[in-house]
Design an enzyme around this catalytic site. Sequence first.
Site, PDB file in Angstrom:
ATOM      1  N   ASP A  82       6.617  -6.674  -7.131  1.00  0.00           N
ATOM      2  CA  ASP A  82       7.941  -6.043  -7.185  1.00  0.00           C
ATOM      3  C   ASP A  82       7.997  -4.772  -6.335  1.00  0.00           C
ATOM      4  O   ASP A  82       9.015  -4.495  -5.688  1.00  0.00           O
ATOM      5  CB  ASP A  82       8.329  -5.726  -8.633  1.00  0.00           C
ATOM      6  CG  ASP A  82       8.631  -6.975  -9.440  1.00  0.00           C
ATOM      7  OD1 ASP A  82       8.759  -8.065  -8.835  1.00  0.00           O
ATOM      8  OD2 ASP A  82       8.740  -6.867 -10.678  1.00  0.00           O
ATOM      9  N   TYR A  83       6.930  -4.012  -6.342  1.00  0.00           N
ATOM     10  CA  TYR A  83       6.843  -2.815  -5.497  1.00  0.00           C
ATOM     11  C   TYR A  83       6.976  -3.191  -4.031  1.00  0.00           C
ATOM     12  O   TYR A  83       7.708  -2.539  -3.261  1.00  0.00           O
ATOM     13  CB  TYR A  83       5.516  -2.113  -5.764  1.00  0.00           C
ATOM     14  CG  TYR A  83       5.178  -0.990  -4.826  1.00  0.00           C
ATOM     15  CD1 TYR A  83       5.841   0.238  -4.904  1.00  0.00           C
ATOM     16  CD2 TYR A  83       4.180  -1.137  -3.859  1.00  0.00           C
ATOM     17  CE1 TYR A  83       5.519   1.280  -4.046  1.00  0.00           C
ATOM     18  CE2 TYR A  83       3.857  -0.099  -3.005  1.00  0.00           C
ATOM     19  CZ  TYR A  83       4.535   1.102  -3.096  1.00  0.00           C
ATOM     20  OH  TYR A  83       4.211   2.126  -2.238  1.00  0.00           O
ATOM     21  N   TYR A  84       6.302  -4.243  -3.629  1.00  0.00           N
ATOM     22  CA  TYR A  84       6.353  -4.676  -2.235  1.00  0.00           C
ATOM     23  C   TYR A  84       7.732  -5.210  -1.854  1.00  0.00           C
ATOM     24  O   TYR A  84       8.155  -5.053  -0.703  1.00  0.00           O
ATOM     25  CB  TYR A  84       5.267  -5.725  -1.968  1.00  0.00           C
ATOM     26  CG  TYR A  84       4.002  -5.129  -1.411  1.00  0.00           C
ATOM     27  CD1 TYR A  84       3.699  -5.212  -0.064  1.00  0.00           C
ATOM     28  CD2 TYR A  84       3.102  -4.463  -2.239  1.00  0.00           C
ATOM     29  CE1 TYR A  84       2.539  -4.654   0.454  1.00  0.00           C
ATOM     30  CE2 TYR A  84       1.941  -3.896  -1.734  1.00  0.00           C
ATOM     31  CZ  TYR A  84       1.666  -4.004  -0.380  1.00  0.00           C
ATOM     32  OH  TYR A  84       0.523  -3.433   0.130  1.00  0.00           O
TER      33      TYR A  84
END
Length: 207
Positions: A123-125
Site C-alpha cells: 500500500d505504501y508503494y
Amino acid sequence: MKIFVVGAHGQIGQLLVHKLLDRGDTVTGGYRDPIAQTPDPEKNFRAVELDLSWPVDRLADLYAGHDAIVFAAGSRGQDLLGVDLDGAVKTMKAAERADISRFIMLSALDAEDPDKWPDQLHDYYIAKYYADEWLIHNTDLDYVIVQPTALTNDPAQGSITLQPQRPSTIPRADVADVLVAALDSNRHRDTVKIASGNEAMVKALHV
C-alpha cells in the site's frame, strides 16, 4: 539557498534540517505541531505549522519565497492517501503556484515498477507510485526523485551506489545527505536509486 522541508519532524526530515543548516542554508521546517515538535531554535531556521490536508492555495502561500522544496513527509502507514499521495501532489501543485521550480522528492526504491514492490509495503508503494507519476507526467517542476532501498539507523557511511540490488540497505543519514546533494546537483527531472556502496556521494550524483 532558502529551502522548505515538508516533513521536518520525520526521521530523515530531522537529519535533513540539521544538514542544511550546517552548510549555511536558510530552512523553513513544516510541522503538524511546531510547539511540540520543533527542535531548539537555530540561526536561519523557522518552524511553521503545516497540514497537508490544507487547500493548495494555502500551501502555496506557505511555500512562497523559497528556492526549493524537499518533500520528506510520510504517514508511517497511518494516512497513505492523505499524506504520502495527496499531500505530495498538493505540494507539487502549490510549488508551481508559488513559482518554485526545484523539487526534491523522497520516494522508495523501484516505486515505478509494481513487480518489484515488497509485499509488506504494497500500500505504501501504491502511494509512492502515483505521487511520483504525477510529478513526472503532470508538472513542469525541476525535480529529482530519490529512491532509497531499505532504511537503517546506522551511522552515515558517506558513500553510495546508484545501482542498488535487493536485499540492500542505506542509513537514513546518508539518505539525508543525498537529498542535500540533489538540491545542487546537475540532475534535472531525474530519478536516483540509492543504496550503500563505494562511490562518493557528490561524484555519484554528478551526471
